[in-house]
Design an enzyme around this catalytic site. Structure first.
Site, short mmCIF file in Angstrom:
data_model
loop_
_atom_site.label_atom_id
_atom_site.label_comp_id
_atom_site.label_asym_id
_atom_site.label_seq_id
_atom_site.Cartn_x
_atom_site.Cartn_y
_atom_site.Cartn_z
N ASP A 2 -11.60 2.98 3.88
CA ASP A 2 -11.82 1.57 3.87
C ASP A 2 -13.38 1.21 3.69
O ASP A 2 -13.87 0.38 3.43
CB ASP A 2 -11.53 0.76 5.10
CG ASP A 2 -10.54 -0.29 4.92
OD1 ASP A 2 -10.19 -0.67 3.79
OD2 ASP A 2 -9.69 -0.85 5.96
N GLN A 47 -5.04 -1.54 9.59
CA GLN A 47 -4.93 -2.70 8.90
C GLN A 47 -5.50 -4.12 9.86
O GLN A 47 -4.99 -4.01 11.02
CB GLN A 47 -3.32 -3.30 8.45
CG GLN A 47 -3.12 -4.54 7.61
CD GLN A 47 -3.82 -4.37 6.38
OE1 GLN A 47 -3.49 -3.50 5.60
NE2 GLN A 47 -4.38 -5.40 5.99
N LYS A 77 0.80 -1.25 -0.13
CA LYS A 77 -0.06 -0.06 -0.03
C LYS A 77 0.89 1.25 0.00
O LYS A 77 0.61 2.29 -0.88
CB LYS A 77 -1.05 -0.06 1.31
CG LYS A 77 -2.24 -1.07 1.10
CD LYS A 77 -2.92 -1.30 2.28
CE LYS A 77 -4.15 -2.35 2.07
NZ LYS A 77 -4.42 -2.80 3.14
#
Ligand code: NAD
Length: 302
Positions: free
Chosen positions: A121, A98, A54
């Site tokens: 997200d 995460q 990422k």
């Protein structure tokens, strides 16, 4: 019929390229760059790889990447304080913690603490609710990527019957909502669905998001269907022999029996190389969206 393989790697690379151009244009016009903060708690090997990838993709798109690594025994309060500090940081436009997080931390409390305007997200209930209500929302990355692949492949999705297997908040539910927003007729199937193969055979678009290796067989698929395989499963691969530590090698497969379904479907995503690469590209897309909305900039079409 031999299905056309949907090249997620290529489609994701093109999307990342367009995002990079948009970022450069916004930087030239406003002197500002989108920033994405990724927080990793603990040392999970797979999460390490995801976070590293990422960071690389974020910088390659011309955005600023902030990475925070916290020890595995970080108390929940300390992580939530970190999230609140990032919520208040104007140079951070997107925040991603995460998952999975260690057991002492509630994943839901983390999701609830992220400012919805920075929730790249798309998991905060405010964004999930806005998506269902047809309002402007940040949308989970893998579902967004899956629907982009279907649109790139089929063009207009209106009127098609989509069957989604799996009803998680992370994948199944947002995929269903996005396809409903594209005017598909949507059926959600799950572990309690009666006669799942018959249900799947009705699908013009079949999305598998289950987590069971090669669950979807050739005779579950309508001839000419478009099959989007979200699943990522690691299985033994005795044909590949042993690794240098003498352990049997493994390989990745999806939730769809790729060889058999390729004989029936018109289009299919491979695993790896299908939905997977779209997830990071859509994370960048969401960061760009969040940046523009927070600053009141017109959002470039990517
Ligand atoms: P999950 O475990 O949260 O949800 C699985 C869903 O499948 C549940 O809703 C359940 O009802 C359904 N299900 C379970 N057994 C079933 C059965 N026998 N028949 C029909 N339905 C059944 O999983 P998730 O987070 O939604 O992820 C699904 C898959 O997608 C996993 O393989 C995961 O690794 C993968 N995934 C991939 C990406 C990516 O970037 N490509 C991102 C997220 C998840």
């Amino acid at each position: 019929m031999t299905a056309q393989k949907i090249d997620g790697k290529e489609i994701a690379a093109q999307l990342r390229g367009r995002i990079g151009k948009a970022v450069a244009g916004l930087q030239a016009a406003h002197g500002k760059t989108p920033g994405l903060a990724v927080v990793l708690v603990g040392e999970d090997a797979a999460s390490e790889v995801y976070v590293r990838n990422k960071g690389i993709a974020t910088k390659a798109a011309g955005m600023t990447s902030y990475e925070f690594r916290l020890p595995a025994d970080t108390p929940e309060d300390a992580l939530l304080d970190k999230v609140r500090a990032l919520n208040a940081e104007p140079d951070v436009n997107g925040i991603l913690v995460q998952f999975p997080v260690p057991a002492q931390i509630s994943q839901q409390r983390v999701i609830d603490t992220i400012d919805p305007s920075k929730d790249v997200d798309g998991l905060n209930p405010a964004n999930a609710g806005r998506l269902v209500s047809g309002l402007q929302a940040l949308t989970p990355c893998t579902p967004l990527g899956s629907v982009i692949l279907a649109k790139e492949t089929l063009g207009e999705l209106s009127g098609k019957h989509a069957v989604i297997i799996g009803r998680s908040n992370l994948v199944g539910k947002p995929v269903a909502q996005l396809l409903l927003n594209e005017n598909c007729t949507v059926t959600m199937a799950h572990s309690r669905t009666a006669d799942l193969p018959a249900m799947c055979r009705q699908a013009d678009i079949l999305v598998a998001a289950v987590g069971i290796a090669e669950l979807v067989k050739g005779d579950w698929v309508k001839p000419g269907a478009c099959v989007i395989d979200v699943g990522i499963n690691r299985i033994d691969a005795p044909e590949k022999g042993l690794d240098d530590k003498g352990r049997g090698k493994t390989r990745l497969v999806g939730d769809v029996d790729f060889a058999a379904v390729s004989e029936i479907a018109a289009h299919i995503t491979p695993v790896p190389g299908g939905v997977g690469p779209m997830t990071i590209a859509c994370l960048l897309k969401n960061t760009l969206t969040a940046f523009c909305r927070q600053n009141g900039f017109e959002e470039p079409e990517v």
